[in-house]
Design a protein around this motif. Structure first.
Motif, mmCIF file in Angstrom:
data_model
loop_
_atom_site.group_PDB
_atom_site.id
_atom_site.type_symbol
_atom_site.label_atom_id
_atom_site.label_comp_id
_atom_site.label_asym_id
_atom_site.label_seq_id
_atom_site.Cartn_x
_atom_site.Cartn_y
_atom_site.Cartn_z
ATOM 1 N N ARG A 295 -9.500 3.435 -0.238
ATOM 2 C CA ARG A 295 -9.489 4.662 0.579
ATOM 3 C C ARG A 295 -10.889 5.187 0.838
ATOM 4 O O ARG A 295 -11.070 6.028 1.713
ATOM 5 N N VAL B 66 -7.714 1.317 4.295
ATOM 6 C CA VAL B 66 -6.542 2.108 3.928
ATOM 7 C C VAL B 66 -6.772 3.535 4.401
ATOM 8 O O VAL B 66 -7.762 4.169 4.033
ATOM 9 N N ILE C 38 -6.055 0.581 -4.530
ATOM 10 C CA ILE C 38 -5.772 1.334 -3.296
ATOM 11 C C ILE C 38 -6.673 2.568 -3.222
ATOM 12 O O ILE C 38 -7.193 2.913 -2.157
ATOM 13 N N ILE D 129 0.850 -1.190 0.000
ATOM 14 C CA ILE D 129 0.000 0.000 0.000
ATOM 15 C C ILE D 129 0.887 1.241 0.000
ATOM 16 O O ILE D 129 0.655 2.199 -0.720
ATOM 17 N N ARG D 130 1.941 1.207 0.796
ATOM 18 C CA ARG D 130 2.910 2.313 0.807
ATOM 19 C C ARG D 130 3.806 2.260 -0.429
ATOM 20 O O ARG D 130 4.306 3.293 -0.881
ATOM 21 N N HIS D 131 4.010 1.055 -0.954
ATOM 22 C CA HIS D 131 4.932 0.874 -2.088
ATOM 23 C C HIS D 131 4.240 0.092 -3.206
ATOM 24 O O HIS D 131 4.574 -1.072 -3.457
ATOM 25 N N ASP E 68 -4.491 7.104 4.738
ATOM 26 C CA ASP E 68 -3.230 7.644 4.240
ATOM 27 C C ASP E 68 -2.531 6.519 3.467
ATOM 28 O O ASP E 68 -3.114 5.950 2.581
ATOM 29 N N ASP E 69 -1.304 6.162 3.862
ATOM 30 C CA ASP E 69 -0.618 5.091 3.151
ATOM 31 C C ASP E 69 -0.539 3.812 3.982
ATOM 32 O O ASP E 69 0.300 2.955 3.730
#
Ligand SMILES: [Zn+2]
Length: 278
Positions: free
Chosen positions: A251, A270, A247, A223-225, A272-273
Motif C-alpha cells: 500500500r 495496491v 499487503i 488482496i481483498r481476501h 484500497d483493497d
C-alpha cells in the motif's frame, strides 16, 4: 484502462512486460501458463463467491496463472528471479482438485526478445523451490551457464527436490538469508507460509521499490481476501499472517508489486483493497 480490456487481462497469461524502477529495467519474461481450479486452489473461499468473481475465470472456469521469471537488469548486469517451468507440458489431471494443465517453454525466446543472452545472467534467485519456479535452472545442458543459484537458506534446508534437480542445483548454490543483498539494490526478505523458506525480493532504486512476492499472493483476489490461503500453502495461518504484512507494504505509495502468477496483471499497486495494474 477500459474495464473491458482490464477484464480480459485477468483471464489470460501475461505478455512480456517491462517496468522501470529507478535505474532498473525489470521485465516479466513469460515461460508458459498454469491453470488453477478455483474451488480446490482456494478452499476457504465460499463457493458462492465465484459467481461474483467470474471476471477472474477463463472460459473453462480456471484461474489463469503464469510460469516465468523476472529479469532484473542494471546496465550490463542481470539477475533472474525464478526460472519458469521448463520446456514441458503436464496435462490436466481430472482427479487433481486444485491444479489443471501446466506448460512452459517460452522463457528463452522471451530473453532473446529482450536482447539478453542467458550466459550474461550472473544469478538466478528463487522465491521457493516448487517445480513452476525452478524449471529452466534444471535444464540439462544448462540454460544459464554462468549463473549462481541463489536459494533461501531455510528453503534449501527443507527442500524435497528430486535427486536430478539437487544434482543440477548444488554445484552453483549460493544460500541467502533474509536481509542479505543478492544483487546490487536487491534484498531478500522472509515471506514464509507457502513454503517454510519462501522468500520475497525488494528491488530499490532512487526512492522507489518493487516487491517480488512469489506465491505469497497467487491471485489478486487474495488482496481483498487475505484469509484465502492456497491449498498448497504449507502453513495456511502463517501464510495469511505474512500476506497481511505484505499487503500493508504494497500500500505504500513508493511501491509496486510483482505477482508472478497474476494472469496478465503481473505488475501493480495496491489501492484500497484492489490490485491496480501498472
Ligand atoms: Zn508458484
Amino acid at each position: 484502462m477500459h474495464p473491458e480490456q482490464a477484464g480480459r487481462r485477468l483471464r489470460r497469461p501475461s505478455a512480456l512486460r517491462t517496468v522501470r524502477v529507478g535505474d532498473f529495467k525489470i521485465s516479466y519474461v513469460p515461460d508458459g501458463a498454469m491453470l488453477l481450479k478455483p474451488a480446490g486452489r482456494l478452499p476457504t473461499a465460499p463457493a458462492s463467491r465465484w459467481d461474483a468473481y467470474a471476471d477472474h475465470l477463463n472460459d473453462t472456469a480456471r484461474l489463469v496463472a503464469n510460469t516465468g521469471g523476472l529479469l532484473v537488469e542494471l546496465g550490463p548486469e542481470a539477475l533472474l528471479i525464478d526460472a519458469g517451468f521448463g520446456s514441458r507440458l503436464v496435462p490436466d489431471d481430472p482427479s487433481d482438485p486444485a491444479l489443471g494443465a501446466v506448460h512452459g517453454g517460452g522463457l528463452p525466446a522471451g530473453l532473446a526478445r529482450l536482447g539478453r543472452r542467458p550466459e550474461t545472467i550472473g544469478a538466478v534467485a528463487f522465491t521457493h523451490l516448487h517445480a513452476d519456479h525452478i524449471g529452466w535452472a534444471c535444464a540439462d545442458p544448462p540454460l544459464f551457464p554462468a549463473a549462481a543459484f541463489v536459494v533461501p537458506k531455510s528453503e534449501w534446508a527443507a527442500h524435497r527436490l528430486p535427486p536430478e534437480a539437487v544434482r543440477l542445483l548444488t554445484p552453483r548454490l549460493a544460500l541467502v538469508a533474509p536481509g542479505e543483498e543478492v544483487f546490487p539494490g536487491v534484498e531478500a526478505f522472509a515471506l514464509p507460509g507457502h513454503t517454510s523458506g519462501h522468500t520475497g525480493y525488494t528491488i530499490t532504486s532512487r526512492g522507489t521499490r518493487l516487491l517480488a512476492f512469489g506465491d505469497a499472493l497467487t491471485t489478486p483476489l487474495q488482496i481483498r481476501h487475505p484469509e484465502w490461503s492456497a491449498s498448497d500453502d504449507a502453513d495456511p495461518h502463517q501464510s495469511t499472517r505474512h500476506r497481511l504484512r505484505l499487503i500493508a507494504e504494497l500500500r505504500r505509495p513508493d511501491t509496486i508489486g510483482f505477482g508472478i502468477h497474476f494472469a496478465d496483471v503481473v505488475f501493480g499497486r495496491v489501492q484500497d483493497d484492489a490490485w491496480v495494474p501498472v
